[in-house]
Design an enzyme around this catalytic site. Structure first.
Site, PDB file in Angstrom:
ATOM      1  N   GLY A  11      43.052 -45.943   1.028  1.00 51.91           N
ATOM      2  CA  GLY A  11      43.570 -45.122  -0.060  1.00 51.91           C
ATOM      3  C   GLY A  11      44.956 -44.607   0.281  1.00 51.91           C
ATOM      4  O   GLY A  11      45.719 -45.259   1.014  1.00 51.91           O
ATOM      5  N   ASN A  12      45.268 -43.419  -0.228  1.00 50.95           N
ATOM      6  CA  ASN A  12      46.631 -42.902  -0.055  1.00 50.95           C
ATOM      7  C   ASN A  12      47.012 -42.683   1.400  1.00 50.95           C
ATOM      8  O   ASN A  12      48.062 -43.132   1.851  1.00 50.95           O
ATOM      9  CB  ASN A  12      46.770 -41.579  -0.817  1.00 50.95           C
ATOM     10  CG  ASN A  12      47.008 -41.807  -2.299  1.00 50.95           C
ATOM     11  OD1 ASN A  12      47.483 -42.868  -2.693  1.00 50.95           O
ATOM     12  ND2 ASN A  12      46.665 -40.827  -3.111  1.00 50.95           N
ATOM     13  N   ASP A  33      38.206 -50.981   3.704  1.00 47.34           N
ATOM     14  CA  ASP A  33      37.776 -50.062   2.639  1.00 47.34           C
ATOM     15  C   ASP A  33      36.495 -50.603   2.035  1.00 47.34           C
ATOM     16  O   ASP A  33      36.187 -51.793   2.142  1.00 47.34           O
ATOM     17  CB  ASP A  33      38.857 -49.939   1.552  1.00 47.34           C
ATOM     18  CG  ASP A  33      38.706 -48.677   0.719  1.00 47.34           C
ATOM     19  OD1 ASP A  33      39.466 -47.708   0.954  1.00 47.34           O
ATOM     20  OD2 ASP A  33      37.813 -48.637  -0.164  1.00 47.34           O
ATOM     21  N   ARG A  82      40.551 -33.826  -2.027  1.00 48.21           N
ATOM     22  CA  ARG A  82      40.357 -32.630  -2.877  1.00 48.21           C
ATOM     23  C   ARG A  82      40.975 -32.790  -4.250  1.00 48.21           C
ATOM     24  O   ARG A  82      41.950 -33.505  -4.419  1.00 48.21           O
ATOM     25  CB  ARG A  82      41.074 -31.433  -2.234  1.00 48.21           C
ATOM     26  CG  ARG A  82      40.366 -30.839  -1.089  1.00 48.21           C
ATOM     27  CD  ARG A  82      40.919 -29.463  -0.822  1.00 48.21           C
ATOM     28  NE  ARG A  82      42.121 -29.452   0.008  1.00 48.21           N
ATOM     29  CZ  ARG A  82      42.806 -28.359   0.288  1.00 48.21           C
ATOM     30  NH1 ARG A  82      42.433 -27.194  -0.212  1.00 48.21           N
ATOM     31  NH2 ARG A  82      43.860 -28.412   1.071  1.00 48.21           N
ATOM     32  N   HIS A 175      41.385 -26.555  10.603  1.00 52.64           N
ATOM     33  CA  HIS A 175      42.285 -27.040   9.555  1.00 52.64           C
ATOM     34  C   HIS A 175      41.818 -26.451   8.232  1.00 52.64           C
ATOM     35  O   HIS A 175      41.272 -27.115   7.382  1.00 52.64           O
ATOM     36  CB  HIS A 175      42.207 -28.573   9.518  1.00 52.64           C
ATOM     37  CG  HIS A 175      43.204 -29.208   8.602  1.00 52.64           C
ATOM     38  ND1 HIS A 175      44.533 -28.864   8.574  1.00 52.64           N
ATOM     39  CD2 HIS A 175      43.064 -30.204   7.697  1.00 52.64           C
ATOM     40  CE1 HIS A 175      45.154 -29.622   7.681  1.00 52.64           C
ATOM     41  NE2 HIS A 175      44.285 -30.433   7.126  1.00 52.64           N
TER      42      HIS A 175
HETATM   43  N1  APR Z   1      33.956 -46.927   3.830  1.00 46.94           N
HETATM   44  C1  APR Z   1      35.253 -47.269   3.729  1.00 46.94           C
HETATM   45  N2  APR Z   1      36.100 -46.685   2.865  1.00 46.94           N
HETATM   46  C2  APR Z   1      35.614 -45.737   2.066  1.00 46.94           C
HETATM   47  C3  APR Z   1      34.255 -45.330   2.109  1.00 46.94           C
HETATM   48  C4  APR Z   1      33.415 -45.973   3.046  1.00 46.94           C
HETATM   49  N3  APR Z   1      32.133 -45.652   3.165  1.00 46.94           N
HETATM   50  N4  APR Z   1      34.098 -44.362   1.176  1.00 46.94           N
HETATM   51  C5  APR Z   1      35.281 -44.152   0.585  1.00 46.94           C
HETATM   52  N5  APR Z   1      36.197 -45.000   1.114  1.00 46.94           N
HETATM   53  C6  APR Z   1      37.598 -45.155   0.752  1.00 46.94           C
HETATM   54  C7  APR Z   1      37.859 -45.084  -0.748  1.00 46.94           C
HETATM   55  O1  APR Z   1      37.487 -46.298  -1.385  1.00 46.94           O
HETATM   56  C8  APR Z   1      39.354 -44.828  -0.800  1.00 46.94           C
HETATM   57  O2  APR Z   1      40.112 -46.011  -0.881  1.00 46.94           O
HETATM   58  O3  APR Z   1      38.386 -44.107   1.277  1.00 46.94           O
HETATM   59  C9  APR Z   1      39.628 -44.131   0.547  1.00 46.94           C
HETATM   60  C10 APR Z   1      40.131 -42.701   0.388  1.00 46.94           C
HETATM   61  O4  APR Z   1      41.370 -42.773  -0.207  1.00 46.94           O
HETATM   62  P1  APR Z   1      41.897 -41.695  -1.288  1.00 46.94           P
HETATM   63  O5  APR Z   1      40.843 -41.473  -2.308  1.00 46.94           O
HETATM   64  O6  APR Z   1      43.249 -42.154  -1.734  1.00 46.94           O
HETATM   65  O7  APR Z   1      42.001 -40.362  -0.430  1.00 46.94           O
HETATM   66  P2  APR Z   1      43.169 -39.939   0.587  1.00 46.94           P
HETATM   67  O8  APR Z   1      44.164 -39.117  -0.130  1.00 46.94           O
HETATM   68  O9  APR Z   1      43.616 -41.133   1.341  1.00 46.94           O
HETATM   69  O10 APR Z   1      42.353 -38.954   1.533  1.00 46.94           O
HETATM   70  C11 APR Z   1      41.357 -39.450   2.407  1.00 46.94           C
HETATM   71  O11 APR Z   1      41.835 -37.842   4.108  1.00 46.94           O
HETATM   72  O12 APR Z   1      43.341 -36.080   4.048  1.00 46.94           O
HETATM   73  C12 APR Z   1      41.999 -36.443   3.927  1.00 46.94           C
HETATM   74  O13 APR Z   1      41.043 -34.797   2.443  1.00 46.94           O
HETATM   75  C13 APR Z   1      41.453 -36.138   2.560  1.00 46.94           C
HETATM   76  O14 APR Z   1      39.143 -36.569   3.064  1.00 46.94           O
HETATM   77  C14 APR Z   1      40.310 -37.101   2.449  1.00 46.94           C
HETATM   78  C15 APR Z   1      40.805 -38.306   3.247  1.00 46.94           C
END
Ligand code: APR
Length: 309
Positions: A11-12, A33, A82, A175
Site C-alpha cells: 500500500g502507501n 500483498d 487510520r 508511538h
Molecule cells: N497480508 C499482506 N498484505 C496485507 C494483509 C495481509 N494479511 N492485509 C492487508 N494487507 C495490505 C493491504 O492490501 C494494503 O495494500 O496492506 C496494505 C496497507 O496499505 P494501505 O492501506 O495503503 O495503508 P498504509 O498507509 O500503507 O499503512 C499501513 O502502516 O503506518 C501504518 O497505520 C498504518 O497500520 C497502517 C500501516
C-alpha cells in the site's frame, strides 16, 4: 544486489518504502500483498522506472512468501491505516490478526531476518510480531521514534528557518499521544533548542509532533501519512544493511532498561548488521522519566488488550 529486503503490504507506506530502497540501490526488493496483482503491478512499475532512476535493484511482486525467502530484513506495513477520528489504537484487533498471520509466514521463510514493524498501533504490533516470530529481541524493531523525531526536526527547522540537516531530535516512548519529545536532547548544529526558542514555542512544537500523525490523517481524510513513515523505515533498514551503527530512537523490547520490563518502548538504540546492537540509556530528569512512565503505561494497556483478543 547481495542484500534482500521484503516489504509486506504494498500500500502507501510499503510501496513508498520499496521505491526508496531501490532508488538508494540498497538491496533487491520483494513486495508482498494479499491483494492479487497489486504487488506485481507496483514492482513492475518500479522496475520500469529503474532505467531512468539509474539503479539495478531487482523488484519482485508476489502474493505468496516463497519469493521472500532468506531476506536480510522484512519491513511489515500490512494492515489498515487510520481514518479521521480514529486513534492508532482503534486498529488493534484487525491489525493484530494480520500481523500474526504475516509474521508466521515471514519467520518460516526468513528465519534470520531483522523485522522492522510499521503497522499501527506500533508498540502493540511489535509485541505480536515478537511473539509470533519467536525471534530474539534484537531482531524485532518498531519504527516510530525515527518518524516522530523527523517530524519534530521538520518543525524545528521551520520555526528557526534553518536547514533540516542541522537538526537533531529525540522522541522517546510509545508511538501515540503520550510520546515523549525531549527538547533538552534536540539540537540545531549541536545547540539545544532550549537555548534557541522560548518555552511556549517549544511546547507548541512538542504538541504538534505528538499529534503529527493525526494532522496528516485530518488533511488526507482517506488514509494516513506514508512518505515520512517510509523514509523512517528505510533509514533504519539502511543502517542495518550497511552496518552503519546509527543511533536512532526505535521501539525495542526492554528488560529492565529505563526501569521497564517486557515492554516495547521507544528508546535510543544502535542499529547494525544484527539489528539492535545496543540500547543506550540516557539520563532523564524526573519530569521526563514520569512522561516516559506514562507512555509505558499506555503501551502496557495495549498489551493487555492484546491478551483479551
Ligand atoms: N497480508 C499482506 N498484505 C496485507 C494483509 C495481509 N494479511 N492485509 C492487508 N494487507 C495490505 C493491504 O492490501 C494494503 O495494500 O496492506 C496494505 C496497507 O496499505 P494501505 O492501506 O495503503 O495503508 P498504509 O498507509 O500503507 O499503512 C499501513 O502502516 O503506518 C501504518 O497505520 C498504518 O497500520 C497502517 C500501516
Amino acid at each position: 544486489m547481495d542484500k534482500k529486503v521484503t516489504v509486506i503490504g504494498a500500500g502507501n507506506v510499503g510501496a513508498t518504502a520499496a521505491q526508496r530502497l531501490c532508488e538508494k540501490e540498497l538491496c533487491d526488493v520483494v513486495l508482498i500483498d494479499i491483494v492479487e496483482g497489486v504487488p506485481q503491478g507496483k514492482a513492475l512499475d518500479l522496475t520500469e522506472a529503474a532505467p531512468i532512476e539509474k539503479h539495478d535493484s531487482h523488484l519482485t511482486g508476489s502474493n505468496g512468501y516463497e519469493a521472500s525467502a532468506d531476506s536480510d530484513i522484512v519491513i511489515i506495513t500490512a494492515g489498515i491505516p487510520r481514518k479521521p477520528g480514529m486513534s492508532r489504537d482503534d486498529l488493534i484487533s484487525t491489525n493484530a490478526g494480520i500481523m500474526k498471520s504475516v509474521v508466521e509466514q515471514v519467520a518460516k521463510h526468513s528465519p534470520d531476518a531483522v523485522l522492522i514493524i510499521v503497522s499501527n498501533p506500533l508498540d502493540a504490533m511489535c509485541h505480536v510480531a515478537y511473539e509470533a516470530s519467536g525471534f530474539p529481541k534484537n531482531r524485532v524493531i518498531g519504527m516510530a521514534g525515527v518518524l516522530d523525531s523527523a517530524r519534530f526536526r521538520a518543525f524545528i527547522a521551520m520555526e528557526l528557518d534553518v536547514s533540516v540537516e542541522n537538526t537533531h531530535a529525540f522522541v522517546l516512548g510509545g508511538h501515540g499521544d503520550t510520546m515523549v519529545p525531549l527538547p533538552r536532547y534536540s539540537t540545531v548544529a549541536g545547540i539545544p533548542i532550549t537555548e534557541l526558542m522560548p518555552p511556549d514555542r517549544i511546547d507548541a512544537l512538542v504538541d504538534r509532533t505528538a499529534n503529527g500523525g493525526a494532522e496528516i490523517v485530518g488533511l488526507l481524510k482517506t488514509g494516513s501519512a506514508f512518505y515520512a513513515p517510509a523514509s523512517a523505515a528505510v533509514e533504519m533498514a539502511e543502517s542495518i544493511l550497511k552496518d552503519k551503527k546509527k543511533v536512532l530512537p526505535c521501539a525495542v523490547y526492554l528488560e529492565g532498561e529505563y526501569g521497564f520490563n517486557e515492554l516495547f518502548i521507544g528508546v535510543p538504540v544502535k542499529l547494525g548488521t544484527g539489528g539492535v546492537e545496543q540500547i543506550i540509556e540516557i539520563n532523564l530528569t524526573d519530569d521526563e522519566q514520569a512522561a516516559l512512565a506514562k507512555s509505558a503505561a499506555a503501551v502496557q494497556e495495549l498489551k493487555d488488550i492484546l491478551k483479551s483478543l
